[in-house]
Write a protein that holds these residues in place. Structure first.
Motif, PDB file in Angstrom:
ATOM      1  N   LEU A  12       0.834  -1.208   0.000  1.00  0.00           N
ATOM      2  CA  LEU A  12       0.000   0.000   0.000  1.00  0.00           C
ATOM      3  C   LEU A  12       0.866   1.255   0.000  1.00  0.00           C
ATOM      4  O   LEU A  12       0.524   2.246  -0.653  1.00  0.00           O
ATOM      5  CB  LEU A  12      -0.940   0.006   1.209  1.00  0.00           C
ATOM      6  N   LYS A  13       1.989   1.211   0.702  1.00  0.00           N
ATOM      7  CA  LYS A  13       2.912   2.347   0.725  1.00  0.00           C
ATOM      8  C   LYS A  13       3.416   2.653  -0.685  1.00  0.00           C
ATOM      9  O   LYS A  13       3.414   3.805  -1.115  1.00  0.00           O
ATOM     10  CB  LYS A  13       4.090   2.049   1.655  1.00  0.00           C
ATOM     11  N   LYS A  34      -8.796  12.748   6.154  1.00  0.00           N
ATOM     12  CA  LYS A  34      -8.426  13.754   7.153  1.00  0.00           C
ATOM     13  C   LYS A  34      -7.603  13.103   8.268  1.00  0.00           C
ATOM     14  O   LYS A  34      -6.592  13.652   8.706  1.00  0.00           O
ATOM     15  CB  LYS A  34      -9.682  14.414   7.728  1.00  0.00           C
ATOM     16  N   ILE A  35      -8.017  11.930   8.714  1.00  0.00           N
ATOM     17  CA  ILE A  35      -7.265  11.201   9.737  1.00  0.00           C
ATOM     18  C   ILE A  35      -5.889  10.833   9.199  1.00  0.00           C
ATOM     19  O   ILE A  35      -4.876  11.017   9.881  1.00  0.00           O
ATOM     20  CB  ILE A  35      -8.035   9.939  10.185  1.00  0.00           C
ATOM     21  N   PHE A  36      -5.827  10.343   7.980  1.00  0.00           N
ATOM     22  CA  PHE A  36      -4.566   9.956   7.350  1.00  0.00           C
ATOM     23  C   PHE A  36      -3.573  11.112   7.337  1.00  0.00           C
ATOM     24  O   PHE A  36      -2.396  10.941   7.645  1.00  0.00           O
ATOM     25  CB  PHE A  36      -4.834   9.473   5.919  1.00  0.00           C
ATOM     26  N   ASN A  42       1.551   6.377  12.034  1.00  0.00           N
ATOM     27  CA  ASN A  42       2.048   5.495  10.979  1.00  0.00           C
ATOM     28  C   ASN A  42       1.019   5.443   9.861  1.00  0.00           C
ATOM     29  O   ASN A  42       0.125   4.605   9.847  1.00  0.00           O
ATOM     30  CB  ASN A  42       2.339   4.096  11.516  1.00  0.00           C
ATOM     31  N   LYS A  43       1.150   6.352   8.927  1.00  0.00           N
ATOM     32  CA  LYS A  43       0.169   6.519   7.852  1.00  0.00           C
ATOM     33  C   LYS A  43      -0.026   5.247   7.032  1.00  0.00           C
ATOM     34  O   LYS A  43      -1.130   4.922   6.646  1.00  0.00           O
ATOM     35  CB  LYS A  43       0.586   7.665   6.932  1.00  0.00           C
ATOM     36  N   TYR A  44       1.047   4.535   6.766  1.00  0.00           N
ATOM     37  CA  TYR A  44       0.941   3.372   5.893  1.00  0.00           C
ATOM     38  C   TYR A  44       0.272   2.192   6.599  1.00  0.00           C
ATOM     39  O   TYR A  44      -0.480   1.444   5.970  1.00  0.00           O
ATOM     40  CB  TYR A  44       2.304   3.016   5.325  1.00  0.00           C
TER      41      TYR A  44
END
Length: 111
Positions: A12-13, A34-36, A42-44
Motif C-alpha cells: 500500500l505504501k 483527514k485522519i490519514f 504510521n500513515k501506511y
C-alpha cells in the motif's frame, strides 16, 4: 457471514507513493483522508488497515461491486472500529483490525 483480509503494508505504501492522492481517493472516505493526513502516526499502517478492513467488509457482505470509499471505517472514543456505509452506521457488522510490522489484517462478522 464472515470476511477476512490481510495485506502487506509495503504494498500500500508503494501504491500511495506512486499514485498519491488519487490512490487515497479510491480507498478512503473524506473523513478517513483527514485522519490519514492529520492524526495518524504510521500513515501506511493506517492505510493498509483500512484497506484490509474494507476488503473484509465486502467479503462479509458477499458484494462484488462496492466502492472502497463508500465504506467508512471510523473509531469510537475507546478506539474500537465501526463501519459506516452510505452514511449509516452498520451495527450488524463487527470489525477487528490488527497490524504487525509488515502486515495489516481485518476480520468482519455480520451478526
Amino acid at each position: 457471514m464472515i470476511g477476512c483480509d490481510i495485506i502487506e503494508i509495503e504494498r500500500l505504501k508503494k501504491s500511495y507513493i506512486k499514485y498519491g492522492e488519487k490512490f487515497l481517493d479510491k480507498i478512503l472516505s473524506t473523513k478517513e483522508k483527514k485522519i490519514f493526513f492529520t492524526k495518524h502516526l504510521n500513515k501506511y499502517s493506517f492505510l493498509a488497515g483500512r484497506f484490509a478492513a474494507k476488503e473484509a467488509v465486502i467479503k462479509c457482505l458477499d458484494k462484488t461491486i462496492i466502492s472502497y470509499n463508500k465504506i467508512e471505517i471510523l473509531n469510537d472514543k475507546s478506539g474500537k472500529p465501526f463501519i459506516v456505509i452510505d452514511n449509516s452506521v452498520r451495527d450488524d457488522l463487527k470489525l477487528s483490525i490488527s497490524h504487525s510490522r509488515d502486515y495489516a489484517m481485518a476480520v468482519c462478522l455480520k451478526i
